[in-house]
Design an enzyme around this catalytic site. Sequence first.
Site, short mmCIF file in Angstrom:
data_model
loop_
_atom_site.label_atom_id
_atom_site.label_comp_id
_atom_site.label_asym_id
_atom_site.label_seq_id
_atom_site.Cartn_x
_atom_site.Cartn_y
_atom_site.Cartn_z
N HIS A 1 0.79 -1.23 0.00
CA HIS A 1 0.00 0.00 0.00
C HIS A 1 0.83 1.28 0.00
O HIS A 1 0.28 2.37 0.17
CB HIS A 1 -0.96 0.01 1.20
CG HIS A 1 -2.08 -0.99 1.06
ND1 HIS A 1 -2.28 -1.73 -0.07
CD2 HIS A 1 -3.06 -1.36 1.92
CE1 HIS A 1 -3.32 -2.52 0.08
NE2 HIS A 1 -3.82 -2.33 1.29
N HIS B 1 -7.93 -1.39 -4.53
CA HIS B 1 -8.52 -1.37 -3.19
C HIS B 1 -7.78 -0.32 -2.37
O HIS B 1 -6.67 0.09 -2.72
CB HIS B 1 -8.41 -2.76 -2.53
CG HIS B 1 -9.28 -2.91 -1.32
ND1 HIS B 1 -8.78 -3.10 -0.05
CD2 HIS B 1 -10.62 -2.84 -1.21
CE1 HIS B 1 -9.81 -3.16 0.80
NE2 HIS B 1 -10.93 -3.01 0.12
N ASP B 2 -8.40 0.15 -1.31
CA ASP B 2 -7.80 1.14 -0.40
C ASP B 2 -7.37 2.41 -1.13
O ASP B 2 -6.36 3.03 -0.79
CB ASP B 2 -6.60 0.53 0.36
CG ASP B 2 -7.05 -0.50 1.37
OD1 ASP B 2 -8.01 -0.22 2.11
OD2 ASP B 2 -6.48 -1.60 1.40
C1 LIG Z 1 -4.03 -6.15 2.18
S1 LIG Z 1 -3.42 -7.76 1.85
C2 LIG Z 1 -4.53 -8.35 0.58
C3 LIG Z 1 -5.91 -8.62 1.10
C4 LIG Z 1 -6.77 -9.43 0.16
N1 LIG Z 1 -6.89 -8.83 -1.15
C5 LIG Z 1 -8.15 -9.61 0.77
O1 LIG Z 1 -9.11 -8.94 0.34
O2 LIG Z 1 -8.30 -10.41 1.67
C6 LIG Z 1 -1.97 -7.41 0.92
C7 LIG Z 1 -1.21 -8.64 0.45
O3 LIG Z 1 -0.26 -8.21 -0.52
C8 LIG Z 1 0.88 -9.02 -0.41
N2 LIG Z 1 2.01 -8.30 -1.00
C9 LIG Z 1 2.59 -7.15 -0.58
N3 LIG Z 1 3.59 -6.78 -1.39
C10 LIG Z 1 3.65 -7.71 -2.37
C11 LIG Z 1 4.51 -7.89 -3.51
N4 LIG Z 1 5.48 -7.04 -3.81
N5 LIG Z 1 4.31 -8.99 -4.28
C12 LIG Z 1 3.33 -9.88 -3.98
N6 LIG Z 1 2.49 -9.75 -2.92
C13 LIG Z 1 2.66 -8.69 -2.12
C14 LIG Z 1 1.03 -9.30 1.07
O4 LIG Z 1 1.77 -10.50 1.29
C15 LIG Z 1 -0.44 -9.40 1.52
O5 LIG Z 1 -0.88 -10.73 1.59
#
Ligand SMILES: C[S@@+](CC[C@H](N)C(=O)[O-])C[C@H]1O[C@@H](n2cnc3c(N)ncnc32)[C@H](O)[C@@H]1O
Length: 196
Positions: free
Chosen positions: A137, A162-163
Amino acid sequence: MNSRASAVAVEAKGWLSSEEGMALYRLASEAVGPVVEIGSYCGKSTVYLAAGAAENGTLVVAVDHHRGNPEMRFGSDCHDPDVIDPFLDAHDTLLHLRRTIRQAGLEEHVMIVAAPSEVAAGYWSNPIGMLFIDGDHSYDGCHRDYAAWAPNIAGGGMLVFHDATIPDIGRVTTEAAADGFVMVDDVGCMRIMRRP
Ligand SMILES: C[S@@+](CC[C@H](N)C(=O)[O-])C[C@H]1O[C@@H](n2cnc3c(N)ncnc32)[C@H](O)[C@@H]1O
């Protein structure tokens, strides 16, 4: 959306509201090609997207390194000890994702890619019907996901953030608009755009 998938999505860990989830389901059910999701976490959004993709005869490519975001680290507001793998002593949501998808009966409609988004994008060149960005994010993280994947969105394809009420993510939506994506709707904190 069938009741089994709906019940699993509601119960799954995550921050997506039911209203946002149902919007993802509807968009995926009408997408002009496969759905790519950046940030699957434990599979809440994945189930909504896959339920729509299943009706549409396509699938979801669920990209996540499963190591979490900085705001999920120990001591942070979003930290959840349930997603710490005791063997690895590290954040790991891959098994949670697999369980969620299986419980929802959607295994055939999800291709899991357990890798950093920027690495996976380097091996992807196919047209995308819908891109859902919910990974890192920070501005740099969201911009990197957008820049790496959005060029593959097909004409008529959807781009969903999202967000997007977080200023750094809102900044990326502004850049997408400058690149020609058209804002078509907002649901909760999601911004829904389309490539003309
Ligand atoms: C806010 S959560 C996603 C929530 C999900 N979309 C839901 O609605 O339940 C963000 C996810 O992004 C993943 N993430 C963050 N940076 C990333 C990257 N560079 N490559 C792949 N995944 C990443 C994290 O591991 C985490 O599981």
